[in-house]
Design a protein around this motif. Structure first.
Motif, PDB file in Angstrom:
ATOM      1  N   PHE A  93       0.846  -1.173   0.000  1.00 28.22           N
ATOM      2  CA  PHE A  93       0.000   0.000   0.000  1.00 28.22           C
ATOM      3  C   PHE A  93       0.889   1.233   0.000  1.00 28.22           C
ATOM      4  N   ARG A  94       0.308   2.371  -0.341  1.00 26.11           N
ATOM      5  CA  ARG A  94       1.070   3.620  -0.275  1.00 26.11           C
ATOM      6  C   ARG A  94       0.161   4.748   0.188  1.00 26.11           C
ATOM      7  N   GLN A  95       0.798   5.726   0.800  1.00 27.79           N
ATOM      8  CA  GLN A  95       0.064   6.881   1.279  1.00 27.79           C
ATOM      9  C   GLN A  95       0.879   8.136   1.008  1.00 27.79           C
ATOM     10  N   ALA A  96       0.324   8.990   0.170  1.00 28.61           N
ATOM     11  CA  ALA A  96       0.949  10.275  -0.136  1.00 28.61           C
ATOM     12  C   ALA A  96       0.412  11.325   0.832  1.00 28.61           C
ATOM     13  N   PRO A  97       1.138  12.418   1.037  1.00 24.32           N
ATOM     14  CA  PRO A  97       0.680  13.456   1.976  1.00 24.32           C
ATOM     15  C   PRO A  97      -0.699  13.956   1.614  1.00 24.32           C
ATOM     16  N   GLY A  98      -1.577  13.984   2.600  1.00 22.26           N
ATOM     17  CA  GLY A  98      -2.921  14.494   2.394  1.00 22.26           C
ATOM     18  C   GLY A  98      -3.863  13.546   1.691  1.00 22.26           C
ATOM     19  N   LYS A  99      -3.416  12.338   1.419  1.00 23.43           N
ATOM     20  CA  LYS A  99      -4.262  11.366   0.714  1.00 23.43           C
ATOM     21  C   LYS A  99      -4.475  10.124   1.568  1.00 23.43           C
ATOM     22  N   GLU A 100      -5.498   9.371   1.237  1.00 24.02           N
ATOM     23  CA  GLU A 100      -5.756   8.123   1.932  1.00 24.02           C
ATOM     24  C   GLU A 100      -4.786   7.038   1.456  1.00 24.02           C
ATOM     25  N   ARG A 101      -4.586   6.064   2.341  1.00 24.53           N
ATOM     26  CA  ARG A 101      -3.755   4.919   1.972  1.00 24.53           C
ATOM     27  C   ARG A 101      -4.480   4.118   0.885  1.00 24.53           C
ATOM     28  N   GLU A 102      -3.740   3.732  -0.166  1.00 26.25           N
ATOM     29  CA  GLU A 102      -4.348   2.976  -1.258  1.00 26.25           C
ATOM     30  C   GLU A 102      -3.588   1.680  -1.494  1.00 26.25           C
ATOM     31  N   GLY A 103      -4.327   0.661  -1.889  1.00 21.45           N
ATOM     32  CA  GLY A 103      -3.706  -0.615  -2.223  1.00 21.45           C
ATOM     33  C   GLY A 103      -3.019  -0.538  -3.569  1.00 21.45           C
ATOM     34  N   VAL A 104      -1.804  -1.058  -3.642  1.00 19.43           N
ATOM     35  CA  VAL A 104      -1.000  -0.997  -4.860  1.00 19.43           C
ATOM     36  C   VAL A 104      -0.877  -2.371  -5.510  1.00 19.43           C
ATOM     37  N   ALA A 105      -0.585  -3.389  -4.711  1.00 20.41           N
ATOM     38  CA  ALA A 105      -0.369  -4.737  -5.246  1.00 20.41           C
ATOM     39  C   ALA A 105      -0.668  -5.750  -4.160  1.00 20.41           C
ATOM     40  N   CYS A 106      -1.059  -6.944  -4.587  1.00 21.91           N
ATOM     41  CA  CYS A 106      -1.403  -7.986  -3.624  1.00 21.91           C
ATOM     42  C   CYS A 106      -0.996  -9.344  -4.168  1.00 21.91           C
ATOM     43  N   THR A 107      -0.373 -10.160  -3.323  1.00 27.60           N
ATOM     44  CA  THR A 107      -0.036 -11.524  -3.679  1.00 27.60           C
ATOM     45  C   THR A 107      -0.734 -12.475  -2.718  1.00 27.60           C
ATOM     46  N   SER A 108      -1.375 -13.494  -3.295  1.00 29.98           N
ATOM     47  CA  SER A 108      -2.147 -14.443  -2.500  1.00 29.98           C
ATOM     48  C   SER A 108      -1.245 -15.520  -1.891  1.00 29.98           C
ATOM     49  N   SER A 109      -1.795 -16.256  -0.945  1.00 27.73           N
ATOM     50  CA  SER A 109      -1.026 -17.335  -0.335  1.00 27.73           C
ATOM     51  C   SER A 109      -0.800 -18.484  -1.308  1.00 27.73           C
ATOM     52  N   GLY A 110      -1.722 -18.670  -2.252  1.00 31.14           N
ATOM     53  CA  GLY A 110      -1.586 -19.748  -3.224  1.00 31.14           C
ATOM     54  C   GLY A 110      -0.894 -19.275  -4.485  1.00 31.14           C
ATOM     55  N   TYR A 111      -1.256 -19.876  -5.596  1.00 30.45           N
ATOM     56  CA  TYR A 111      -0.594 -19.576  -6.869  1.00 30.45           C
ATOM     57  C   TYR A 111      -1.460 -18.711  -7.780  1.00 30.45           C
ATOM     58  N   ASP A 112      -2.436 -18.030  -7.204  1.00 29.43           N
ATOM     59  CA  ASP A 112      -3.261 -17.132  -7.997  1.00 29.43           C
ATOM     60  C   ASP A 112      -2.435 -15.958  -8.500  1.00 29.43           C
ATOM     61  N   ASN A 113      -2.907 -15.377  -9.605  1.00 26.76           N
ATOM     62  CA  ASN A 113      -2.235 -14.198 -10.141  1.00 26.76           C
ATOM     63  C   ASN A 113      -2.334 -13.036  -9.168  1.00 26.76           C
ATOM     64  N   PRO A 114      -1.291 -12.230  -9.080  1.00 26.24           N
ATOM     65  CA  PRO A 114      -1.376 -11.058  -8.218  1.00 26.24           C
ATOM     66  C   PRO A 114      -2.288  -9.992  -8.821  1.00 26.24           C
ATOM     67  N   TYR A 115      -2.688  -9.055  -7.978  1.00 30.25           N
ATOM     68  CA  TYR A 115      -3.502  -7.941  -8.427  1.00 30.25           C
ATOM     69  C   TYR A 115      -2.733  -6.638  -8.249  1.00 30.25           C
ATOM     70  N   TYR A 116      -3.030  -5.686  -9.135  1.00 32.72           N
ATOM     71  CA  TYR A 116      -2.391  -4.375  -9.088  1.00 32.72           C
ATOM     72  C   TYR A 116      -3.435  -3.290  -9.291  1.00 32.72           C
ATOM     73  N   VAL A 117      -3.197  -2.149  -8.674  1.00 29.70           N
ATOM     74  CA  VAL A 117      -4.022  -0.988  -8.992  1.00 29.70           C
ATOM     75  C   VAL A 117      -3.686  -0.541 -10.414  1.00 29.70           C
ATOM     76  N   ASP A 118      -4.654  -0.004 -11.126  1.00 25.89           N
ATOM     77  CA  ASP A 118      -4.464   0.314 -12.554  1.00 25.89           C
ATOM     78  C   ASP A 118      -3.263   1.225 -12.794  1.00 25.89           C
ATOM     79  N   SER A 119      -3.006   2.147 -11.891  1.00 24.55           N
ATOM     80  CA  SER A 119      -1.954   3.137 -12.124  1.00 24.55           C
ATOM     81  C   SER A 119      -0.541   2.547 -12.126  1.00 24.55           C
ATOM     82  N   VAL A 120      -0.378   1.315 -11.642  1.00 28.18           N
ATOM     83  CA  VAL A 120       0.962   0.721 -11.608  1.00 28.18           C
ATOM     84  C   VAL A 120       1.093  -0.515 -12.485  1.00 28.18           C
ATOM     85  N   LYS A 121       0.004  -0.933 -13.116  1.00 28.75           N
ATOM     86  CA  LYS A 121       0.064  -2.127 -13.962  1.00 28.75           C
ATOM     87  C   LYS A 121       1.092  -1.963 -15.066  1.00 28.75           C
TER      88      LYS A 121
END
Length: 130
Positions: free
Chosen positions: A37-65
């Protein structure tokens, strides 16, 4: 004691790269989803990327794909975030968190929600500037 420690941040020019690390202690992160996750000054914390415990594909927020890649090394109990083609708008404090089984089968959802994660580390500052 459950702990996550982020590292690897710094100052980089636009177009540059950084690799962040999220080291876990007190538990085995192989069993859980891990999110960046990331948090810029004055902004809410946002999810950037996520990896699951299994072998599923990771997820990304559109701005970093296509620019960021999340990976895990279970032997080192560490999750990484490789950040390439960095932009000034990527400037923020970056945090990692774990779902601790909150998500079904500790599998990431397409929308990476802050409320699904916890046990935040202290964060690492990333500044993209010329």
């Amino acid at each position: 004691q459950v702990k996550l420690v982020e590292s690897g941040g710094g100052l980089v020019q636009p177009g540059g790269s950084l690799r962040l690390s999220c080291a876990a202690s007190g538990f085995s992160l192989r069993r859980y989803a891990i999110g960046w996750f990331r948090q810029a000054p004055g902004k809410e914390r946002e999810g950037v990327a996520c990896t699951s415990s299994g072998y599923d594909n990771p997820y990304y927020v559109d701005s970093v794909k296509g620019r960021f890649t999340i990976s895990r090394d279970n032997a080192k109990n560490t999750v990484y975030l490789q950040m390439d083609s960095l932009k000034p708008e990527d400037t923020a404090v970056y945090y990692c968190g774990t779902d601790f089984g909150f998500l079904v089968a500790s599998t990431c959802r397409p929308k990476i929600r802050t409320t699904d994660f916890g046990s935040w580390g202290q964060g690492t500052q990333v500044t993209v500037s010329s």
